[in-house]
Write a protein that holds these residues in place. Structure first.
Motif, mmCIF file in Angstrom:
data_model
loop_
_atom_site.group_PDB
_atom_site.id
_atom_site.type_symbol
_atom_site.label_atom_id
_atom_site.label_comp_id
_atom_site.label_asym_id
_atom_site.label_seq_id
_atom_site.Cartn_x
_atom_site.Cartn_y
_atom_site.Cartn_z
ATOM 1 N N ASP A 34 0.836 -1.204 0.000
ATOM 2 C CA ASP A 34 0.000 0.000 0.000
ATOM 3 C C ASP A 34 0.872 1.255 0.000
ATOM 4 O OD1 ASP A 34 -2.117 -1.697 0.163
ATOM 5 O OD2 ASP A 34 -2.519 -1.362 2.301
ATOM 6 N N PHE A 35 0.498 2.220 -0.844
ATOM 7 C CA PHE A 35 1.187 3.512 -0.911
ATOM 8 C C PHE A 35 2.701 3.339 -1.082
ATOM 9 C CE2 PHE A 35 -2.613 4.137 1.792
ATOM 10 C CZ PHE A 35 -3.316 5.019 0.983
ATOM 11 N N CYS A 36 3.091 2.333 -1.877
ATOM 12 C CA CYS A 36 4.523 2.037 -2.005
ATOM 13 C C CYS A 36 5.295 3.202 -2.623
ATOM 14 C CB CYS A 36 4.750 0.748 -2.785
ATOM 15 S SG CYS A 36 4.146 0.782 -4.477
ATOM 16 N N LYS A 37 4.683 3.921 -3.592
ATOM 17 C CA LYS A 37 5.380 5.053 -4.211
ATOM 18 C C LYS A 37 5.681 6.124 -3.169
ATOM 19 C CE LYS A 37 4.921 8.706 -7.680
ATOM 20 N NZ LYS A 37 4.019 9.366 -8.669
ATOM 21 N N GLU A 38 4.696 6.422 -2.324
ATOM 22 C CA GLU A 38 4.872 7.461 -1.306
ATOM 23 C C GLU A 38 5.914 7.042 -0.264
ATOM 24 O OE1 GLU A 38 0.741 8.061 -2.998
ATOM 25 O OE2 GLU A 38 2.002 6.361 -2.441
ATOM 26 N N VAL A 39 5.819 5.780 0.188
ATOM 27 C CA VAL A 39 6.773 5.295 1.199
ATOM 28 C C VAL A 39 8.194 5.300 0.642
ATOM 29 C CG1 VAL A 39 7.480 3.298 2.582
ATOM 30 C CG2 VAL A 39 5.065 3.925 2.455
ATOM 31 N N LEU A 40 8.368 4.839 -0.578
ATOM 32 C CA LEU A 40 9.706 4.777 -1.174
ATOM 33 C C LEU A 40 10.274 6.172 -1.423
ATOM 34 C CD1 LEU A 40 9.148 1.836 -3.693
ATOM 35 C CD2 LEU A 40 10.505 1.785 -1.584
ATOM 36 N N THR A 41 9.416 7.111 -1.799
ATOM 37 C CA THR A 41 9.887 8.494 -1.994
ATOM 38 C C THR A 41 10.343 9.098 -0.675
ATOM 39 O OG1 THR A 41 8.372 8.797 -3.858
ATOM 40 C CG2 THR A 41 9.252 10.792 -2.829
ATOM 41 N N LEU A 42 9.549 8.904 0.375
ATOM 42 C CA LEU A 42 9.932 9.413 1.695
ATOM 43 C C LEU A 42 11.232 8.769 2.171
ATOM 44 C CD1 LEU A 42 6.440 9.524 3.441
ATOM 45 C CD2 LEU A 42 7.903 11.500 2.939
ATOM 46 N N ASP A 43 11.390 7.477 1.918
ATOM 47 C CA ASP A 43 12.618 6.777 2.309
ATOM 48 C C ASP A 43 13.828 7.365 1.588
ATOM 49 O OD1 ASP A 43 14.152 4.538 3.527
ATOM 50 O OD2 ASP A 43 14.321 3.891 1.434
ATOM 51 N N LYS A 44 13.686 7.633 0.300
ATOM 52 C CA LYS A 44 14.784 8.207 -0.487
ATOM 53 C C LYS A 44 15.162 9.584 0.037
ATOM 54 C CE LYS A 44 16.017 9.558 -5.218
ATOM 55 N NZ LYS A 44 15.521 9.693 -6.614
ATOM 56 N N LEU A 45 14.160 10.426 0.318
ATOM 57 C CA LEU A 45 14.424 11.764 0.848
ATOM 58 C C LEU A 45 15.065 11.680 2.238
ATOM 59 C CD1 LEU A 45 11.075 13.488 -0.217
ATOM 60 C CD2 LEU A 45 13.337 13.913 -1.209
ATOM 61 N N ALA A 46 14.575 10.759 3.071
ATOM 62 C CA ALA A 46 15.114 10.603 4.428
ATOM 63 C C ALA A 46 16.580 10.197 4.389
ATOM 64 C CB ALA A 46 14.295 9.580 5.207
ATOM 65 N N GLU A 104 12.392 9.089 11.901
ATOM 66 C CA GLU A 104 13.334 9.882 12.693
ATOM 67 C C GLU A 104 13.805 11.111 11.929
ATOM 68 O OE1 GLU A 104 17.596 9.292 15.036
ATOM 69 O OE2 GLU A 104 17.054 7.928 13.419
ATOM 70 N N GLU A 105 14.144 10.955 10.656
ATOM 71 C CA GLU A 105 14.689 12.084 9.897
ATOM 72 C C GLU A 105 13.681 13.214 9.734
ATOM 73 O OE1 GLU A 105 17.741 12.777 9.139
ATOM 74 O OE2 GLU A 105 18.345 10.862 10.005
ATOM 75 N N PHE A 106 12.426 12.864 9.466
ATOM 76 C CA PHE A 106 11.437 13.927 9.281
ATOM 77 C C PHE A 106 11.043 14.581 10.602
ATOM 78 C CE2 PHE A 106 10.994 11.839 5.128
ATOM 79 C CZ PHE A 106 11.121 12.965 4.314
ATOM 80 N N MET A 107 11.098 13.823 11.700
ATOM 81 C CA MET A 107 10.865 14.436 13.009
ATOM 82 C C MET A 107 12.009 15.396 13.357
ATOM 83 S SD MET A 107 7.939 13.238 13.709
ATOM 84 C CE MET A 107 7.535 12.729 12.024
ATOM 85 N N LEU A 108 13.245 14.986 13.060
ATOM 86 C CA LEU A 108 14.399 15.863 13.295
ATOM 87 C C LEU A 108 14.282 17.136 12.470
ATOM 88 C CD1 LEU A 108 17.379 13.296 13.285
ATOM 89 C CD2 LEU A 108 16.489 14.537 15.256
ATOM 90 N N LEU A 109 13.879 16.986 11.213
ATOM 91 C CA LEU A 109 13.738 18.159 10.344
ATOM 92 C C LEU A 109 12.693 19.123 10.894
ATOM 93 C CD1 LEU A 109 14.413 19.619 7.674
ATOM 94 C CD2 LEU A 109 12.629 18.223 6.574
ATOM 95 N N ALA A 110 11.559 18.580 11.354
ATOM 96 C CA ALA A 110 10.507 19.429 11.919
ATOM 97 C C ALA A 110 10.992 20.132 13.185
ATOM 98 C CB ALA A 110 9.262 18.592 12.213
ATOM 99 N N ASN A 111 11.660 19.401 14.067
ATOM 100 C CA ASN A 111 12.143 19.992 15.318
ATOM 101 C C ASN A 111 13.170 21.086 15.067
ATOM 102 O OD1 ASN A 111 10.560 18.405 17.038
ATOM 103 N ND2 ASN A 111 12.060 16.753 17.097
ATOM 104 N N LEU A 112 14.094 20.830 14.134
ATOM 105 C CA LEU A 112 15.097 21.835 13.775
ATOM 106 C C LEU A 112 14.424 23.086 13.215
ATOM 107 C CD1 LEU A 112 17.837 23.023 12.723
ATOM 108 C CD2 LEU A 112 17.562 21.541 10.731
ATOM 109 N N THR A 113 13.483 22.897 12.297
ATOM 110 C CA THR A 113 12.851 24.032 11.617
ATOM 111 C C THR A 113 12.043 24.882 12.581
ATOM 112 O OG1 THR A 113 12.747 22.701 9.598
ATOM 113 C CG2 THR A 113 11.354 24.651 9.690
ATOM 114 N N VAL A 114 11.307 24.229 13.471
ATOM 115 C CA VAL A 114 10.517 24.974 14.457
ATOM 116 C C VAL A 114 11.432 25.794 15.366
ATOM 117 C CG1 VAL A 114 9.103 24.679 16.538
ATOM 118 C CG2 VAL A 114 8.519 23.447 14.437
#
Length: 757
Positions: free
Chosen positions: A395-407, A453-463
């Motif tokens: 399910d939602f493999c394109k979205e998960v794989l894109t997020l993984d690549k960005l992370a 973890e990477e997207f949580m870190l990005l959000a915390n840094l940005t805030v």
């Protein structure tokens, strides 16, 4: 000759009398601190090479004359004024070594002179004049501020007698309980009691039962006892639960109109398989320009929990959820944490979000922070998301794989900038319906975990950066930062020496980026080796603790100039504080009171530490319980710690840690070498040192004190000495006969009694 050397060589040599006068003046002026001889030499201007040796000899003489004290090897401190009154914190120990802490110095207090003060009481003492060759002593003359505390133990109820046999390391005496104050407790019940009276002439305090936790050995009773031991709550007040039940979970059209609507954007959560409180979700969609919009959506807890309400006050007091081996004690009532605020699939939820536009290389093109509304399409477990990453299907493999690549791109860049890779195996237990551990496994962080973890870190840094980074000439508003200070150079040097014993070099000087890259290289090199877990643990211990504060000093471990906690308001109160500050400042409000905010930060840091201690205690309890079923079995492990009373061994297959007591090394008399982290036999020169691989037999399992003892197995496959194996045993170091057998025979040998764990 270098200029520095010329200055030292040409500097006049001080006479001994002048040197002594300057040293004593300096030590008395800086009486609260301890110094090594180099620091003292610099402070008094003893730069001539000959004066350095004069100073070393002088310091030894001053210690011998009781004019100064050597508080640790090579560190000297002024002696507090004797014959005077001082105020300090009382330190009570179950082994009888009571004392009072004054200006970082512990002064002994005999029980007869203690006024039965309890551990942590603020007391006024009279310090006796120091007699040559003896330690100074103090006498408590007033208990200024008693510390509010309770004690956990097991009830022993007889016909005319009842007592709480405490588990405390701070109190050796049983607490006498009148039968009328037992609250229905019976023999064998685990209970909490407080001391109400302790007369001077009595050996035991008198008290009353506060609560009955259950039968000793029952899982829930023991877990609640651990929480109570650290002063953490183990149940919710009824008025807080009732207040939560009255909260309206409905989302009105008026509220939706105030927010950015993401209900039509692909959104999902990725969490542990047993999670119930989903406080973060990710959304992703491709923009017309080919970039990706990634939303980090966080439960909008502060929409439902208003300041100074009964729920808010309880959450602020708790400051964090507590995660024990078999349960979670939530910061918020379950109606909020697992219901209204939890981002469950196919339910509309209010969120506070950081929205990013990222290019294909995960560069942040722009971002915005604000309140939103979402509807999660799917709840993934980490295992399900990992399967998609590994197979490319689901399910939602394109979205998960894109997020993984960005992370992965975000992570690569973070490590290139000097972030630390401090991954250590986390012990987890498989438990039966009664809470008994039947197997051990290790939590492994895979790509799915790291994606979140990477997207949580990005959000915390940005805030954090959105508030803390201000244009020149303007002042940043008060804010909650999550900071991690630079490590103590001495601790990093010590760690590098230990690593060198295993053939690994660690850079201790240079930029943060250079030092951290060196540490990361070491941690990668030790993967799969016997010393991996130990060196990872020691690396973490060499670091400063991360804390909450209003003074931003950056985050050393993440190599970030700004950082906060924004992403987990269901389980952390500082995240709720951050949400409120963001909303307030977005409306143009003035900066809040920094001192009040700092007090809240300190409380949150303190509660976080208590929660971590309780979690570790629950793990230790389950490890001892698990190994108690395996008494007499033999395992291979690594020496993970060396002390004067023995060495600790961490088993390879379970990471359970136990002590091989030095008293049980019957083949020789062993000296403790603190500098080289080893015990060395005098006669046969056998050496036990940090990182050695050894075989041990499980010898004792003491659940009351959460302690394991191992017996060393020799080359013939036998214990080092004949040993009686038993499930529960009193600590032999408390037995006078054992103490006599293991007494030191001179030198630095430390085969003596006293529970030093």
């Amino acid at each position: 000759m270098k200029k520095k050397d010329m200055t030292e060589a040409t500097a006049p040599r001080m006479k001994k009398k002048e040197l002594q006068e300057k040293v004593m003046n300096f030590m008395e002026r800086e009486s609260r601190q301890a110094f090594n001889y180099k620091q003292i030499a610099y402070a008094v201007g003893a730069t001539h090479p000959a004066n350095r040796m004069d100073l070393i000899n002088l310091l030894d003489e001053l210690v011998a004359l009781d004019l100064i004290q050597e508080v640790s090897l090579g560190r000297y401190k002024a002696i507090a004024n004797r014959g005077t009154e001082n105020v300090g914190l009382f330190v009570r120990r179950s082994n009888g070594r009571n004392g009072v802490m004054i200006d970082d110095e512990l002064i002994l207090v005999a029980e007869r002179n203690s006024m039965h003060a309890l551990n942590g009481d603020k007391v006024k003492v009279e310090i006796s004049a120091r007699r040559k060759g003896q330690e100074p002593e103090a006498k408590v003359i007033e208990i200024i501020e008693p510390k509010d505390q309770v004690f956990i133990g097991t009830l022993n109820v007889e016909r005319d007698y009842a007592a709480l046999v405490t588990d405390s390391k701070f109190l050796a005496a049983d607490i006498i309980i009148p039968r009328s104050k037992l609250k229905g407790g019976k023999s064998g019940d685990k209970a909490i009691a407080r001391i109400v009276q302790w007369r001077d002439e009595e050996m035991n305090p008198r008290g009353e039962v506060v609560d009955i936790l259950g039968r000793k050995g029952e899982n829930t009773a023991e877990m609640h006892a651990i929480l109570a031991e650290f002063g953490l709550p183990y149940k919710y007040p009824d008025n807080v639960e009732k207040a939560a039940d009255k909260i309206d979970a409905g989302i009105t059209p008026e509220e939706v109109a105030k927010r950015e609507d993401f209900r039509g954007v692909t959104t999902f959560t990725i969490d542990p398989r047993d999670a119930k409180d989903f406080d973060d979700a990710l959304s992703i969609r491709q923009l017309a320009n080919g970039n990706w919009e990634v939303g980090v959506h966080i439960a909008d807890v502060t929409h439902y929990v208003q300041p100074n309400t009964v729920i808010d006050r309880e959450a602020q007091s708790r400051a964090t959820s507590v995660y024990l081996v078999d349960r979670t004690i939530p910061m918020l009532p379950e109606r909020l944490s697992n219901g209204i605020c939890s981002l469950r699939p196919d339910e509309e939820k209010l969120t506070f979000s950081a929205i990013f536009e990222l290019d294909a290389k995960a560069n942040v093109i722009n971002y915005r922070i604000g309140r939103t509304v979402i509807c999660s399409n799917r709840r993934f477990t980490y295992e399900e998301a990992q399967a998609i990453i590994e197979t490319g299907e689901g399910d939602f493999c394109k979205e998960v794989l894109t997020l993984d690549k960005l992370a992965k791109e975000l992570r690569r860049r973070r490590y290139d900038n000097g972030a630390l890779e401090l991954d250590r195996a986390e012990v987890r237990f498989e438990i039966d319906k009664d809470g008994h551990p039947i197997d051990v496994y290790f939590k492994e962080s895979k790509d799915a975990n790291k994606l979140i973890e990477e997207f949580m870190l990005l959000a915390n840094l940005t805030v954090a950066e959105s508030i803390g980074k201000v244009p020149k000439g303007k002042k940043a508003k008060s804010f909650v930062y999550r900071v991690h200070d630079n490590p103590d150079p001495e601790k990093i040097n010590n760690f590098s020496l230990i690593a060198l014993r295993f053939g690994h070099k660690v850079k201790t000087e240079g930029s943060v980026k250079e030092v951290n890259k060196s540490l990361n290289r070491l941690l990668r090199d030790v993967k799969g080796r016997g010393e991996e877990n130990m060196l990872a643990m020691l690396a973490i211990r060499s670091m400063a603790k991360a804390v909450y504060t209003t003074d931003n000093v950056g985050h050393y471990g993440l190599a970030l100039p700004f950082y906060t906690h924004f992403t987990s308001p269901i389980r952390r109160y500082p995240d709720m504080m951050v949400h409120r500050l963001l909303a307030k400042y977005a409306e143009g409000a003035r900066s809040v009171d920094k001192l009040k905010l700092e007090d809240q930060c300190k409380h949150s840091s303190d509660m976080e530490q208590l929660a971590a201690n309780a979690e570790r205690a629950s793990i230790r309890y389950k490890q001892v319980e698990y190994m108690r079923d395996r008494l007499g079995e033999i395992y291979e492990g690594v020496i993970s710690g060396v002390t004067e009373w023995g060495f600790y061994v961490e088993l390879n297959d379970s990471k359970c840690e136990g002590l091989v007591p030095v008293r049980d090394l019957a083949d020789d008399y062993y000296d403790y070498d603190e500098k080289n982290y080893c015990l060395t036999g005098r006669k046969y020169h056998n050496k036990y040192t940090l990182g050695d691989i050894v075989k041990v037999q499980v010898a004792r399992a003491d659940l009351d004190h959460k302690q394991l003892d191992f017996a060393l197995i020799n080359d013939e496959g036998n214990p080092n000495r004949p040993l009686r194996v038993g499930k529960e045993s009193k600590n032999p170091r408390h037995n006078p006969r054992d103490r006599k057998k293991s007494r030191s025979r001179g030198g630095n040998s430390r085969r003596r009694g006293g529970d030093k764990r």
